[in-house]
Design a protein around this motif. Structure first.
Motif, short mmCIF file in Angstrom:
data_model
loop_
_atom_site.label_atom_id
_atom_site.label_comp_id
_atom_site.label_asym_id
_atom_site.label_seq_id
_atom_site.Cartn_x
_atom_site.Cartn_y
_atom_site.Cartn_z
N MET A 91 0.85 -1.19 0.00
CA MET A 91 0.00 0.00 0.00
C MET A 91 0.89 1.24 0.00
SD MET A 91 -2.86 1.28 2.78
CE MET A 91 -3.99 -0.05 2.42
N PRO A 92 0.89 2.00 -1.11
CA PRO A 92 1.74 3.20 -1.16
C PRO A 92 1.20 4.33 -0.28
CG PRO A 92 0.42 3.03 -3.15
CD PRO A 92 0.18 1.77 -2.36
N LEU A 93 2.08 5.11 0.28
CA LEU A 93 1.74 6.29 1.07
C LEU A 93 2.24 7.51 0.32
CD1 LEU A 93 2.86 5.01 4.60
CD2 LEU A 93 0.58 4.85 3.56
N PHE A 94 1.34 8.44 0.05
CA PHE A 94 1.69 9.63 -0.69
C PHE A 94 1.62 10.86 0.20
CE2 PHE A 94 -0.22 6.76 -3.92
CZ PHE A 94 0.94 6.53 -4.67
N ARG A 95 2.51 11.80 -0.04
CA ARG A 95 2.51 13.04 0.73
C ARG A 95 1.16 13.76 0.55
NH1 ARG A 95 7.56 12.56 -1.59
NH2 ARG A 95 9.26 12.30 -0.09
N GLY A 96 0.59 14.18 1.67
CA GLY A 96 -0.72 14.81 1.63
C GLY A 96 -1.87 13.85 1.81
N GLY A 97 -1.57 12.56 1.84
CA GLY A 97 -2.61 11.55 2.04
C GLY A 97 -2.48 10.91 3.40
N VAL A 98 -2.98 9.69 3.52
CA VAL A 98 -2.87 8.95 4.78
C VAL A 98 -1.39 8.75 5.10
CG1 VAL A 98 -3.37 6.78 5.95
CG2 VAL A 98 -5.07 7.80 4.42
N GLY A 99 -1.00 9.09 6.32
CA GLY A 99 0.40 9.05 6.70
C GLY A 99 0.82 7.74 7.35
N GLY A 100 2.13 7.59 7.50
CA GLY A 100 2.68 6.38 8.08
C GLY A 100 2.22 6.14 9.51
N MET A 101 2.18 7.21 10.32
CA MET A 101 1.74 7.06 11.70
C MET A 101 0.28 6.63 11.77
SD MET A 101 4.28 7.47 13.66
CE MET A 101 3.44 7.65 15.24
N GLN A 102 -0.53 7.13 10.85
CA GLN A 102 -1.93 6.70 10.80
C GLN A 102 -2.03 5.20 10.52
OE1 GLN A 102 -2.96 10.16 8.04
NE2 GLN A 102 -4.94 9.67 8.93
N MET A 103 -1.22 4.72 9.59
CA MET A 103 -1.25 3.30 9.27
C MET A 103 -0.70 2.48 10.42
SD MET A 103 -2.79 3.14 6.47
CE MET A 103 -2.61 1.37 6.33
N ASP A 104 0.32 2.99 11.11
CA ASP A 104 0.82 2.29 12.29
C ASP A 104 -0.27 2.14 13.34
OD1 ASP A 104 3.25 2.27 11.02
OD2 ASP A 104 4.16 3.82 12.28
N THR A 105 -1.04 3.22 13.53
CA THR A 105 -2.14 3.18 14.50
C THR A 105 -3.21 2.19 14.06
OG1 THR A 105 -1.74 5.50 15.05
CG2 THR A 105 -3.86 4.58 15.69
N ALA A 106 -3.53 2.20 12.76
CA ALA A 106 -4.53 1.26 12.24
C ALA A 106 -4.09 -0.19 12.46
CB ALA A 106 -4.78 1.51 10.76
N ALA A 107 -2.79 -0.46 12.24
CA ALA A 107 -2.27 -1.82 12.46
C ALA A 107 -2.38 -2.21 13.92
CB ALA A 107 -0.82 -1.90 11.99
N ALA A 108 -2.11 -1.26 14.83
CA ALA A 108 -2.23 -1.56 16.26
C ALA A 108 -3.69 -1.84 16.64
CB ALA A 108 -1.69 -0.38 17.08
N LEU A 109 -4.62 -1.08 16.05
CA LEU A 109 -6.04 -1.31 16.31
C LEU A 109 -6.48 -2.69 15.83
CD1 LEU A 109 -7.62 2.16 15.41
CD2 LEU A 109 -7.59 1.07 17.67
N LEU A 110 -6.00 -3.08 14.65
CA LEU A 110 -6.35 -4.40 14.12
C LEU A 110 -5.84 -5.50 15.05
CD1 LEU A 110 -5.67 -3.96 10.30
CD2 LEU A 110 -7.88 -4.12 11.43
N ALA A 111 -4.63 -5.33 15.55
CA ALA A 111 -4.08 -6.32 16.47
C ALA A 111 -4.92 -6.41 17.73
CB ALA A 111 -2.64 -5.97 16.82
N LEU A 112 -5.41 -5.26 18.23
CA LEU A 112 -6.26 -5.26 19.43
C LEU A 112 -7.61 -5.91 19.15
CD1 LEU A 112 -5.55 -1.68 20.85
CD2 LEU A 112 -4.85 -3.87 21.85
N LEU A 113 -8.14 -5.71 17.94
CA LEU A 113 -9.44 -6.31 17.59
C LEU A 113 -9.34 -7.82 17.47
CD1 LEU A 113 -10.69 -3.73 14.93
CD2 LEU A 113 -11.61 -4.08 17.23
#
Length: 512
Positions: free
Chosen positions: A116-138
């Protein structure tokens, strides 16, 4: 495993009539048969030949639900709490569906690495890191997420990297594990045949031409064999309408006053050949035209998908030149180095999604609210969530009906692999295969492969002809009908010849 004629069903009574043998209908028939219900499963065409065969072929892990919510401020989460909770619920359901599917049919799925590419001005790396942590918790159901985040200058030889790097706005990529089911048609056939082995009556090429509720509350259905026109009338204590985009047509047989439930939309995917090292990698990205996916499937990659409103006969849905060109343009814009043109397109798939009118996601409609108790429809279901749909419907049936026979237990899995070969076509009579398409598209999967050719069609036709007593004229017509279906519905011309390619696009040209 001989198929009963329609006439042999005349006058019989079943606990449940399941209309539609796509992923939802076949999974539900199997679940009901396991529980001990007397089930009749009917399909107007072949198992898995409708929307299920046009699936995206992905078991999503939930990132698509969470990527837009991750990284927001606490105030944003609090002020949009219902929406955030809905996203979490959707992600949790996707994780559960994926784990269930993988556990039940490990021979029909395979893990792939999603880029999944991350582009400047779009969804950022930290956001995806947080999403991955949420998935692990779920909870991932014991399936590793294998999440990684890589910077744009540290992609090495990651597939898709060389086609992304010409973009100056690339900030990096994340990778994670997802699963694909290469062969959704065979998933449907497996489940239908499992239901049959458990005691259900199963018929393809059988339509419901009339449906009415009798004074005692049971349902009377008139069935028609689409091959020979024979008819029979059966009774059922409940009817589960799982006919996909034809759901409203089925309820319309009962009453013209029944509200329309389907919001149909058309999605198109194109199959292209990418280099061998991409075979276990896919790509997903958010674009200004919606989600973009490039998923490995049976030696090719499926690029999609378009999304447009659809009216008309779903069985005639086909990709237009404009839709194919749009997907090529989107691929070339997202991946500047890929260099795709029309010669790279092996085939195009157009499917009609049976969405829920006025809502998103899967909805179970109990038509008791419409004055039709015992009739239930489902809209918005997918192949990936079909086992969850089956469990929901089983719970509903259990609430209303007692089982009529002992619980059957589960059937052993059908572990037949794709590409059994035309020489095995005679064995497909026991699997209700009646046409070349039934064998090539849905019993062997050979028609989706890169090396499918005219000789394979001839071999399948000869084997079917020998087992069914066809003369040469009938064999020739079967071949002609199948070639017409490939050309019209799948935009595949086996006689086409690829034009000269550039160095980059040569590696992505569809084998002819």
């Amino acid at each position: 495993m001989s198929e009963p004629s329609v006439e042999m069903l005349e006058g019989r009574t079943f606990d449940v009539l399941v209309v539609g043998a796509g992923a939802n209908g076949s999974a539900t028939a199997e679940a009901l048969a396991i529980a001990g219900y007397a089930v009749l499963l009917v399909e107007r065409s072949d198992f898995g030949s409708g929307t299920s065969s046009r699936s995206s072929r992905m078991l999503h892990c939930g990132f698509r639900s969470l990527e837009g919510a991750a990284g927001k401020s606490l105030w944003q989460h609090l002020t949009q709490l219902p929406d955030r909770l809905a996203l979490l619920k959707s992600a949790r359901e996707q994780l559960a569906a994926r784990a269930d599917f993988v556990g039940a049919m490990p021979h029909r799925v395979r893990p792939v690495t999603i880029v999944m590419p991350l582009f400047r001005g779009g969804v950022g790396g930290m956001q995806m890191d947080t999403a991955a942590a949420l998935l692990a918790l779920l909870g991932t159901g014991g399936i590793p997420l294998d999440y990684k985040r890589l910077k744009a200058d540290n992609l090495d030889d990651l597939p898709f990297a060389e086609w992304l790097l010409p973009r100056h706005d690339l900030a990096g990529v994340v990778t994670f594990r997802d699963y694909v089911f290469d062969w959704p048609e065979r998933v449907c056939a497996d489940q239908a045949l499992a239901a049959e082995r458990l005691g259900a009556e199963v018929r393809n090429y059988t339509s419901v031409n009339a449906l009415r509720q009798m004074p005692d509350g049971q349902w009377s259905a008139t069935l028609r064999d689409e091959m020979n026109g024979a008819e029979a009338t059966v009774a059922a204590r409940m009817v589960l309408n799982l006919a996909g985009p034809w759901i409203d047509s089925v309820t319309g047989l009962v009453s013209a006053e029944t509200p329309q439930r389907i919001a149909a939309s058309k999605g198109v995917q194109i199959g292209v050949a990418l280099p061998e090292r991409y075979k276990d990698h896919g790509l997903v990205a958010a674009t200004d035209k919606g989600a973009f996916v490039c998923i490995p499937s049976q030696g090719l990659h499926l690029i999609g998908a378009t999304n447009s409103k659809f009216t008309g006969d779903p069985s005639k849905a086909a990709a237009t030149d404009a839709e194919i060109n749009d997907l090529l343009a989107r691929a070339n814009a997202l991946l500047p180095g890929i260099g795709l043109d029309r010669s790279a397109v092996c085939y195009a798939i157009a499917g009609v999604r049976p969405g829920s009118r006025g809502s998103s996601g899967r909805i179970v409609h109990d038509h008791a609210a419409d004055g039709l108790p015992g009739l239930v429809s489902v809209t918005g279901g997918t192949v990936a969530t079909s086992r969850q749909t089956a469990k929901s419907l089983l719970r509903l049936v259990v609430q209303q009906l007692k089982v009529s026979r002992p619980k059957a237990g589960s059937a052993p899995p059908n572990v037949l692999e794709a590409g059994r070969g035309a020489a095995d076509a005679t064995a497909f009579a026991a699997e209700h295969a009646r046409t070349i398409a039934d064998v090539a598209l849905r019993r062997t999967g050979e028609a989706w492969s890169t090396d499918f050719n005219e000789q394979t069609i001839q071999d399948i036709a000869a084997s079917l002809g020998a087992s069914n007593g066809w003369d040469q004229a009938r064999i020739a017509k079967a071949i002609s009908d199948f070639r017409a279906e490939l050309a019209e519905l799948y935009r595949r011309d086996l006689g086409s010849v690829s034009s000269p390619q550039t160095d980059i696009s040569r590696s992505t040209a569809c084998p002819s």
